[in-house]
Design a protein around this motif. Structure first.
Motif, PDB file in Angstrom:
ATOM      1  N   ARG A 184       0.837  -1.201   0.000  1.00 35.06           N
ATOM      2  CA  ARG A 184       0.000   0.000   0.000  1.00 35.06           C
ATOM      3  C   ARG A 184       0.872   1.251   0.000  1.00 35.06           C
ATOM      4  N   THR A 185       0.262   2.345  -0.360  1.00 34.72           N
ATOM      5  CA  THR A 185       0.958   3.629  -0.269  1.00 34.72           C
ATOM      6  C   THR A 185       0.768   4.186   1.142  1.00 34.72           C
ATOM      7  N   THR A 186       1.472   5.252   1.456  1.00 35.04           N
ATOM      8  CA  THR A 186       1.371   5.853   2.789  1.00 35.04           C
ATOM      9  C   THR A 186       0.250   6.884   2.877  1.00 35.04           C
ATOM     10  N   GLU A 187      -0.531   7.051   1.822  1.00 35.19           N
ATOM     11  CA  GLU A 187      -1.592   8.062   1.812  1.00 35.19           C
ATOM     12  C   GLU A 187      -2.658   7.808   2.873  1.00 35.19           C
ATOM     13  N   ALA A 188      -2.999   6.540   3.113  1.00 41.71           N
ATOM     14  CA  ALA A 188      -4.038   6.239   4.108  1.00 41.71           C
ATOM     15  C   ALA A 188      -3.588   6.665   5.500  1.00 41.71           C
ATOM     16  N   MET A 189      -2.313   6.449   5.809  1.00 41.68           N
ATOM     17  CA  MET A 189      -1.826   6.849   7.123  1.00 41.68           C
ATOM     18  C   MET A 189      -1.746   8.365   7.229  1.00 41.68           C
ATOM     19  N   ASP A 190      -1.393   9.033   6.145  1.00 40.38           N
ATOM     20  CA  ASP A 190      -1.391  10.498   6.160  1.00 40.38           C
ATOM     21  C   ASP A 190      -2.787  11.050   6.434  1.00 40.38           C
TER      22      ASP A 190
END
Length: 159
Positions: free
Chosen positions: A42-48
């Motif tokens: 996954r990308t880190t966008e969800a955590m951002d």
């Protein structure tokens, strides 16, 4: 009648959005979340987005030190990517038909992509797309805003 369906769709969409509470924000484990996100590609966008949510409104300050939180998340994320970006996993991901989001570091991306693209071709040969993906755009609902000939979901007349 269409307006009622649209209103129902809006209500269902809005109620489907879960909000995160202050307790959930304070109990986030950046190491486990980062490792899991990296291991799944996954990308880190969800955590951002989660961090922005936890630092807004009545949840403000629920993550005590944002920079420490983010550093721990990113370290664990890189460890998870080491597990994800192997050629063997590239083959597995491709055979499952999953998307690759370009998350692998450049030095290990080439072997991963080689296996991924080969396996993805095998997957797509075994699971062809429906005809309306390749057929004439005249009757394809996905081209509706751009196609002046398509007038609705009744492809053989009714117009």
């Amino acid at each position: 009648m269409k307006i009622w369906w649209m209103m129902i769709a809006v209500v269902v969409t809005m109620t489907g959005c879960a909000t995160i509470t202050r307790d959930q924000c304070s109990n986030l484990n950046p190491r486990s979340q980062g490792y899991a996100d990296g291991q799944k590609g996954r990308t880190t966008e969800a955590m951002d987005k989660t961090m922005r949510t936890c630092q807004s409104g009545d949840r403000m300050g629920s993550i005590q030190d944002v920079s420490v939180f983010k550093n721990e998340y990113l370290k664990a994320y890189q460890e998870g990517l080491k597990q994800y970006c192997t050629p063997e996993n590239g083959e597995r991901v491709g055979l499952l038909g999953e998307d690759y989001y370009g998350v692998c570091p450049k030095e290990v991306e080439a072997p991963f992509l080689k296996e991924y693209l080969y396996a993805l071709k095998i997957y797509r040969d075994a699971h062809p797309e429906p005809d309306y993906y390749y057929g004439s755009p005249r009757y394809n609902p996905f081209f509706w805003p751009y196609n002046p000939y398509w007038r609705g979901p009744y492809p053989y007349g009714w117009w």
